[in-house]
Scaffold this active site. Structure first.
Site: not given
Length: 264
Positions: A188, A191, A216-217, A248
């Site tokens: 996280d 990226k 995540d993401n 989120e």
């Protein structure tokens, strides 16, 4: 300036919070602070320090769930945060429970939210090391983790995997990272670093068959190279579940969380 909305609201307040997050000042300020986030790991308006103080002021010491609730309240009702959040946090919880990690690695501590989520679910003798590039964020996360009563099993290390090997040497020498030692990884952080950092972990053989990696993401802001890699390696060296969820603290933007089991 933060969104000062107080307790959870209905009507227009709920619409702004959940359905139209773009209209919240804290979200607009976050977007304007993109360069600051990339440079320093923080938005630039003091929200990271503010959430630390909010935790210290309102959460019950030694109660991880109280700490998580305080951070969720802050993110929903004052200033949006970059942590995994309550909805996607349930996916993280489930993956940690499946992995039962004795040694877990997190890349991207931010303010300590996911470290608290993970740390509270570790088995006896389990440990989590969270690597955070920002020293300021690492200090905040360390305080939040200590307030949750998890300092004996969760530690934050300032550094990054892609720094030429310095942080990985520290993890090996000071924290017991070795061949086949890592049971669980949570990604996280930056990226574009997801794939090279994962490949670095594979190069030193820290993972073992059955190790779980959660990212995540993957859709927003997006990790397209990581997603292509996992899809290309499906059934070969990874088995991946793609969890379709939301960015989120709102219900309008869709996100993707990848949960991948290493097959070896």
């Amino acid at each position: 300036m933060a969104d000062r909305t107080g307790p959870r609201r209905t009507g227009l307040g709920a619409l702004l919070r959940d359905k139209a997050p773009f209209l919240r000042w804290s979200t607009i300020r976050f977007a304007l602070g993109g360069r600051s986030v990339l440079r320093t790991g923080q938005v630039g308006d003091g929200r990271e320090e503010a959430v630390r103080q909010h935790v210290l002021d309102t959460a019950t010491p030694g109660d991880p769930d109280s700490v998580l609730a305080a951070i969720d309240d802050f993110a929903r009702n004052r200033s949006i945060l970059m942590n995994v959040g309550d909805e996607k946090g349930l996916l993280l919880d489930a993956a940690v429970r499946r992995a039962k990690p004795l040694l877990a690695l997190e890349l991207g501590a931010y303010c300590g939210y996911s470290a608290v989520r993970t740390g509270r679910l570790l088995p006896p003798r389990g440990r989590l090391v969270s690597v955070e590039a920002s020293a300021a964020n690492a200090a905040i996360a360390t305080d939040v983790i200590a307030h949750a009563g998890l300092a004996d099993r969760v530690e934050v290390v300032v550094g990054k995997i892609g720094d030429g090997g310095a942080t990985m040497r520290r993890l090996a020498v000071d924290h017991g990272f070795a061949s086949s030692a890592v049971d669980f990884v949570f990604l996280d952080h930056l990226k574009t670093a997801y794939l090279p950092d994962l490949l670095a972990l594979l190069t030193v053989n820290w993972l073992h068959p059955g190790s779980i990696v959660v990212a995540d993401n993957v859709r927003i802001p997006g990790a397209p190279r990581y997603l292509r890699y996992m899809r290309g390696q499906e059934g070969k060296i990874w088995r991946t579940v793609e969890h379709r969820t939301h960015v989120e603290y709102q219900s309008l933007l869709h996100d993707l969380v990848l949960e991948s089991e290493y097959l070896g």
